[in-house]
Each structure stands twice: as structure tokens, then as C-alpha cells.
Design an enzyme around this catalytic site. Structure first.
Site, PDB file in Angstrom:
ATOM      1  N   GLY A   9       0.826  -1.223   0.000  1.00 49.50           N
ATOM      2  CA  GLY A   9       0.000   0.000   0.000  1.00 49.50           C
ATOM      3  C   GLY A   9       0.847   1.253   0.000  1.00 49.50           C
ATOM      4  O   GLY A   9       0.607   2.177   0.772  1.00 49.50           O
ATOM      5  N   VAL A  61      -3.265  -7.122  -1.978  1.00 45.34           N
ATOM      6  CA  VAL A  61      -2.702  -8.011  -0.953  1.00 45.34           C
ATOM      7  C   VAL A  61      -3.775  -8.657  -0.068  1.00 45.34           C
ATOM      8  O   VAL A  61      -3.448  -9.380   0.872  1.00 45.34           O
ATOM      9  CB  VAL A  61      -1.611  -7.316  -0.090  1.00 45.34           C
ATOM     10  CG1 VAL A  61      -0.364  -7.020  -0.910  1.00 45.34           C
ATOM     11  CG2 VAL A  61      -2.133  -6.069   0.599  1.00 45.34           C
ATOM     12  N   TYR A 152     -12.695  -2.431  11.982  1.00 41.36           N
ATOM     13  CA  TYR A 152     -11.344  -1.870  11.834  1.00 41.36           C
ATOM     14  C   TYR A 152     -10.537  -2.122  13.119  1.00 41.36           C
ATOM     15  O   TYR A 152      -9.385  -2.565  13.070  1.00 41.36           O
ATOM     16  CB  TYR A 152     -11.449  -0.372  11.530  1.00 41.36           C
ATOM     17  CG  TYR A 152     -10.125   0.318  11.317  1.00 41.36           C
ATOM     18  CD1 TYR A 152      -9.446   0.225  10.101  1.00 41.36           C
ATOM     19  CD2 TYR A 152      -9.536   1.078  12.335  1.00 41.36           C
ATOM     20  CE1 TYR A 152      -8.238   0.864   9.903  1.00 41.36           C
ATOM     21  CE2 TYR A 152      -8.329   1.722  12.147  1.00 41.36           C
ATOM     22  CZ  TYR A 152      -7.678   1.615  10.931  1.00 41.36           C
ATOM     23  OH  TYR A 152      -6.470   2.248  10.747  1.00 41.36           O
TER      24      TYR A 152
HETATM   25  P1  NAD Z   1      -4.337   5.731   2.797  1.00 42.16           P
HETATM   26  O1  NAD Z   1      -5.756   5.404   2.524  1.00 42.16           O
HETATM   27  O2  NAD Z   1      -3.788   7.003   2.295  1.00 42.16           O
HETATM   28  O3  NAD Z   1      -3.377   4.557   2.289  1.00 42.16           O
HETATM   29  C1  NAD Z   1      -3.717   3.208   2.336  1.00 42.16           C
HETATM   30  C2  NAD Z   1      -2.978   2.518   1.224  1.00 42.16           C
HETATM   31  O4  NAD Z   1      -3.306   1.109   1.249  1.00 42.16           O
HETATM   32  C3  NAD Z   1      -3.416   3.045  -0.160  1.00 42.16           C
HETATM   33  O5  NAD Z   1      -2.271   3.263  -0.950  1.00 42.16           O
HETATM   34  C4  NAD Z   1      -4.258   1.910  -0.710  1.00 42.16           C
HETATM   35  O6  NAD Z   1      -4.257   1.832  -2.117  1.00 42.16           O
HETATM   36  C5  NAD Z   1      -3.573   0.707  -0.085  1.00 42.16           C
HETATM   37  N1  NAD Z   1      -4.421  -0.480  -0.111  1.00 42.16           N
HETATM   38  C6  NAD Z   1      -5.697  -0.607   0.338  1.00 42.16           C
HETATM   39  N2  NAD Z   1      -6.145  -1.835   0.081  1.00 42.16           N
HETATM   40  C7  NAD Z   1      -5.132  -2.509  -0.540  1.00 42.16           C
HETATM   41  C8  NAD Z   1      -5.002  -3.821  -1.060  1.00 42.16           C
HETATM   42  N3  NAD Z   1      -5.999  -4.698  -0.992  1.00 42.16           N
HETATM   43  N4  NAD Z   1      -3.823  -4.165  -1.627  1.00 42.16           N
HETATM   44  C9  NAD Z   1      -2.805  -3.277  -1.714  1.00 42.16           C
HETATM   45  N5  NAD Z   1      -2.883  -2.022  -1.244  1.00 42.16           N
HETATM   46  C10 NAD Z   1      -4.038  -1.644  -0.669  1.00 42.16           C
HETATM   47  O7  NAD Z   1      -4.195   5.643   4.365  1.00 42.16           O
HETATM   48  P2  NAD Z   1      -2.936   5.739   5.344  1.00 42.16           P
HETATM   49  O8  NAD Z   1      -3.357   6.617   6.432  1.00 42.16           O
HETATM   50  O9  NAD Z   1      -1.689   6.018   4.613  1.00 42.16           O
HETATM   51  O10 NAD Z   1      -2.922   4.246   5.917  1.00 42.16           O
HETATM   52  C11 NAD Z   1      -1.794   3.395   5.921  1.00 42.16           C
HETATM   53  C12 NAD Z   1      -1.925   2.408   7.070  1.00 42.16           C
HETATM   54  O11 NAD Z   1      -1.883   3.112   8.309  1.00 42.16           O
HETATM   55  C13 NAD Z   1      -3.255   1.649   7.070  1.00 42.16           C
HETATM   56  O12 NAD Z   1      -3.040   0.309   7.417  1.00 42.16           O
HETATM   57  C14 NAD Z   1      -4.048   2.343   8.142  1.00 42.16           C
HETATM   58  O13 NAD Z   1      -5.030   1.513   8.722  1.00 42.16           O
HETATM   59  C15 NAD Z   1      -2.963   2.718   9.119  1.00 42.16           C
HETATM   60  N6  NAD Z   1      -3.335   3.804  10.024  1.00 42.16           N
HETATM   61  C16 NAD Z   1      -3.614   5.048   9.544  1.00 42.16           C
HETATM   62  C17 NAD Z   1      -3.986   6.032  10.439  1.00 42.16           C
HETATM   63  C18 NAD Z   1      -4.322   7.421   9.999  1.00 42.16           C
HETATM   64  O14 NAD Z   1      -4.812   8.204  10.831  1.00 42.16           O
HETATM   65  N7  NAD Z   1      -4.094   7.813   8.769  1.00 42.16           N
HETATM   66  C19 NAD Z   1      -4.060   5.753  11.803  1.00 42.16           C
HETATM   67  C20 NAD Z   1      -3.762   4.467  12.248  1.00 42.16           C
HETATM   68  C21 NAD Z   1      -3.384   3.508  11.348  1.00 42.16           C
END
Ligand code: NAD
Length: 243
Positions: A9, A61, A152
Site C-alpha cells: 500500500g 494483498v 477496523y
Molecule cells: P491511505 O488510505 O492514504 O493509504 C492506504 C494505502 O493502502 C493506499 O495506498 C491503498 O491503495 C492501499 N491499499 C488498500 N487496500 C489494498 C489492497 N488490498 N492491496 C494493496 N494495497 C491496498 O491511508 P494511510 O493513512 O496512509 O494508511 C496506511 C496504514 O496506516 C493503514 O493500514 C491504516 O489503517 C494505518 N493507520 C492510519 C492512520 C491514519 O490516521 N491515517 C491511523 C492508524 C493507522
């Protein structure tokens, strides 16, 4: 030989920043993306302009066959995988009683099954090399639970369980497994939050602000270099959750 990392991702948000952080360290990065080829190509081009080459690889994935092809690509090209960053994830914001089996399957498969499956695919190579570093990007909601984000929260708590158990199983093979549990980070995942929502949240955060993708990437950068931390859930949340 340079270390090799897979970041899932990685076309935007936190994953993109992690891919850059590792690439700047001289690590060979395979940046996985799901659909957004334009964003992945933009990242590749941006780094190319700085003289750094990365690979981009399309794979959903949440599906074994696609994850397997991502790992096979890395092994064919570099012969080893030193680092796996399970970052791909989606959020879901719904009343618990409105959640469907489809919602459960989509969120659990994308956030938790993907980490389980990717670990299974890379670990044989890491065991052979008696070396490896796995980082699962979980969430503060896996630690404390979030109303309206039950599935989630379950998926992220599951990731932390995976981290702890695998760290014990793989420690003797010199493979470290850790989670980073971000608080609220400024990415597309939170684009549904209004300016007022963010301001309210920031009032509750001891450091007074939400985080940046770089805050998470810097911790990953540290984790891939250090040698004596495993099975830990590292909260990067401005002090929002202290336990
Ligand atoms: P985002 O939505 O910008 O990025 C998520 C990425 O995951 C995207 O590039 C998307 O295309 C990719 N993705 C989703 N489903 C996929 C799949 N099936 N196969 C391959 N890629 C896939 O969000 P983010 O904030 O950058 O999130 C990244 C990670 O951090 C996530 O796991 C999210 O749960 C975690 N997270 C984010 C936050 C926040 O506040 N932004 C907080 C806690 C945890």
C-alpha cells in the site's frame, strides 16, 4: 548486498513515506500498490529524479495469489527479502449493527489477512537467511477500540496479536516482528474529518496536533536498523494513548 524491502500500500499516505524513508537509506524498495498506478509511477519518478531507483508492483494483498506474485517478483529480482512492511489498509465507519458480512470480509481481508498471508510468503526466505524485520502498521484503535469502527479495531488488534505471537516464534531465527500503532495521521484515510473535527481531536492530544506520515516513516526507519526490539507495539500518537 543492499537490503531489500517490500512495502504494501505504498502509493500514497503513510506507505509512500515509508517507501521513501527506506529508499533514502539505500534499501532496495518494492513499493506495492493496488489500483493507483499513476500515484505509484509518480513516486517512482520523484525518487528517480533524486537518483534513487525503486520497483513498483501491482497486487491486491487481500488475495493470496497476488501477494504471492509480489513476493515472487522480489525474490526473482533480488534473491532475498530482508524487510516486510505490512501497511496496506482500509477503514470503515459504520454503526456496528449496520455492518455486513461483506464489510467484515473486506476490512479483515485487507487489514489482517493480508499481513498474515504476506508474513507466510516472506518468512521461509527470512528463515533461510536467519535474518528479517517485519513491521505491521496497526492503529491506536486496535489498542483502545473505536466506536463506529469496530471491524477496523478488530483487524488492528488482530495485527498486534500477530506481531506478539510471531515475534516469539521467529525470534530464534533472528527475525524481529513489531507493530507501529499510529494515532490520527494526516492522510486520505481521514479526509472525511472536518477542520472542526480535527481541532477537537487535537485538543485531546497531549502534543496538541495530529501526526504526519513522516512521523511513522521515521520510526520504521529506526526499526529496520535496530537489532534488539521485537514483539512490541509502538504507539506514535502524540501521547493520545499512553499505557
Ligand atoms: P491511505 O488510505 O492514504 O493509504 C492506504 C494505502 O493502502 C493506499 O495506498 C491503498 O491503495 C492501499 N491499499 C488498500 N487496500 C489494498 C489492497 N488490498 N492491496 C494493496 N494495497 C491496498 O491511508 P494511510 O493513512 O496512509 O494508511 C496506511 C496504514 O496506516 C493503514 O493500514 C491504516 O489503517 C494505518 N493507520 C492510519 C492512520 C491514519 O490516521 N491515517 C491511523 C492508524 C493507522
Amino acid at each position: 548486498m543492499d537490503r531489500v524491502a517490500i512495502v504494501t500500500g505504498a502509493s500514497r499516505g503513510i506507505g509512500r513515506e515509508i517507501a521513501k524513508e527506506l529508499a533514502y537509506k539505500g534499501i532496495k524498495v518494492i513499493a506495492n500498490y493496488n489500483k493507483s498506478i499513476e500515484e505509484a509511477e509518480k513516486l517512482k519518478k520523484e525518487l528517480m529524479q533524486e537518483g534513487i531507483e525503486i520497483d513498483i508492483f501491482m497486487a491486491d494483498v487481500s488475495k493470496r495469489e497476488e501477494g504471492k506474485s509480489l513476493v515472487e517478483f522480489a525474490l526473482k529480482k533480488y534473491g532475498k527479502i530482508d524487510i516486510l512492511i505490512n501497511n496496506a489498509g482500509i477503514s470503515e465507519y459504520k454503526l456496528f449493527t449496520d455492518e455486513t458480512d461483506e464489510d467484515w470480509n473486506r476490512v479483515i481481508n485487507t487489514n489482517l489477512y493480508s499481513a498474515f498471508m504476506m508474513c507466510q510468503e516472506v518468512i521461509p526466505n527470512m528463515v533461510r537467511n536467519q535474518s528479517g524485520c517485519i513491521v505491521n502498521i496497526s492503529s491506536i484503535w486496535g489498542q483502545v477500540g473505536s466506536s463506529l469502527e469496530v471491524i477496523y479495531s478488530v483487524s488492528k488488534a488482530g495485527m498486534d496479536g500477530l506481531t506478539k505471537a510471531l515475534a516469539k516464534e521467529l525470534g530464534p531465527s533472528n527475525i524481529r516482528v513489531n507493530s507501529i500503532a499510529p494515532g490520527i495521521i494526516n492522510t486520505d484515510m481521514n479526509k472525511n474529518l472536518s477542520k472542526t473535527d480535527i481541532e477537537r481531536i487535537e485538543e485531546d492530544i497531549p502534543l496538541g496536533k495530529i501526526g504526519l506520515p513522516k512521523d511513522i516513516a521515521k520510526c520504521v526507519g529506526w526499526m529496520v536498523d535496530e537489532k534488539y526490539t521485537t514483539g512490541q507495539i509502538i504507539g506514535i500518537n502524540g501521547g493520545w494513548c499512553i499505557n
